[in-house]
Design an enzyme around this catalytic site. Sequence first.
Site, PDB file in Angstrom:
ATOM      1  N   HIS A   1      -2.965   7.195   2.435  1.00  0.00           N
ATOM      2  CA  HIS A   1      -3.290   5.811   1.827  1.00  0.00           C
ATOM      3  C   HIS A   1      -4.839   5.727   2.303  1.00  0.00           C
ATOM      4  O   HIS A   1      -5.305   5.809   3.422  1.00  0.00           O
ATOM      5  CB  HIS A   1      -2.537   4.834   2.199  1.00  0.00           C
ATOM      6  CG  HIS A   1      -3.147   3.497   2.011  1.00  0.00           C
ATOM      7  ND1 HIS A   1      -3.746   2.983   0.886  1.00  0.00           N
ATOM      8  CD2 HIS A   1      -3.344   2.046   3.059  1.00  0.00           C
ATOM      9  CE1 HIS A   1      -4.219   1.874   0.970  1.00  0.00           C
ATOM     10  NE2 HIS A   1      -3.841   1.319   2.221  1.00  0.00           N
TER      11      HIS A   1
ATOM     12  N   CYS B   1       0.626  -1.101  -0.226  1.00  0.00           N
ATOM     13  CA  CYS B   1      -0.047  -0.009  -0.070  1.00  0.00           C
ATOM     14  C   CYS B   1       0.674   1.365   0.093  1.00  0.00           C
ATOM     15  O   CYS B   1       0.234   2.385  -0.151  1.00  0.00           O
ATOM     16  CB  CYS B   1      -1.169   0.050   1.116  1.00  0.00           C
ATOM     17  SG  CYS B   1      -2.177  -1.444   1.194  1.00  0.00           S
TER      18      CYS B   1
ATOM     19  N   ASN C   1     -10.139   0.088  -0.113  1.00  0.00           N
ATOM     20  CA  ASN C   1      -8.709   0.135   0.109  1.00  0.00           C
ATOM     21  C   ASN C   1      -8.244  -0.605  -1.097  1.00  0.00           C
ATOM     22  O   ASN C   1      -8.359  -1.680  -1.379  1.00  0.00           O
ATOM     23  CB  ASN C   1      -8.151  -0.778   1.099  1.00  0.00           C
ATOM     24  CG  ASN C   1      -6.847  -0.568   1.591  1.00  0.00           C
ATOM     25  OD1 ASN C   1      -6.086  -0.237   0.559  1.00  0.00           O
ATOM     26  ND2 ASN C   1      -6.326  -0.979   2.779  1.00  0.00           N
TER      27      ASN C   1
END
Length: 321
Positions: free
Chosen positions: A248, A112, A278
């Site tokens: 993020h 990520c 996500n």
Amino acid sequence: MGIKILGSGYCVPAAKLNNKQIESIVDTTDEWIFTRTGISNRYIATTEDTTDLAYGAAKGAIESAAIDFDEIGLIIVATFTPEQLTPSTACLIQARLGISQPVIAFDMNAACTGFVYALVTAEQFLKANPIKKALVIGAEVLSKIMDWNDRSTCVLFGDGAGAAVIEYDGTPSPSFYLNCKGDEEGVLGTSKFPVNNPLYQTEITPISFHMHGAAVFKFAVTAIKETIEKLLKENQLTLEDIDLIIPHQANKRIIDKVVKDLSASSEQFFLNVSEYGNTSAASIPIALNEAMNKQIVKSGDRVMLIGFGGGLTWGGCIVSI
């Protein structure tokens, strides 16, 4: 601040999966998901794969930058869900774009945090080489490694890609902070590739994703605060000097906790996790593209990008628009 964003783009699959639909897949509810994550929707691939999404985002970014494809001298794709191990997704993107001039192209995996790692890597190439412009992409099809029976993970993730065309602005001051801590305990990651020895046959099982939510939450909050503090200190800035922070997009509650701990304004943190979930390495560039399209940030603004994820990896960079 070292990296200047010339244009951005994004691409998501055609199919959207909302929380109500997930209720028929796994034992959960719309309310349970939203109150704990801030997520309402996510996009899930059907026929699309990583290269398809990466190409769509790349094409949009180049068009947004208003440059010719052949002006790109470097392509980096951040992903841990490529459709194949080789050729790299970046090489396939070069072919689809039809770039005829010499170009460097490769993939990298920092989960990520991947898009931030890729931006910083691109900045070093731009400083050291005659390359003028780079294309940096974050692209994931996480749905293919999801355990759709595990409600603690499958409700969180979505598929998508985001991209940015960048150039080096000549600023000598440091504009990034990166860090990692080897996750030997398996807090966040995928299962291992099995050894496939013809003399010692074992059952081959699909690769799957796993996460220990409480540990990841604690890590994420600490990582974001550490990154903000390091970047501000290194550049002799304050929070008021940053026009927008794009973290993020993992979980709204993580960002809410950071805002509270820093006594910051929630308006300074851009969030779109509710609509995309996500998307790992794709989340920051998708959010960046949305912030630029909505003119939340504009030319001359100073933006902080912050990633955290598997590895464990974390870090951020300050870019100019």
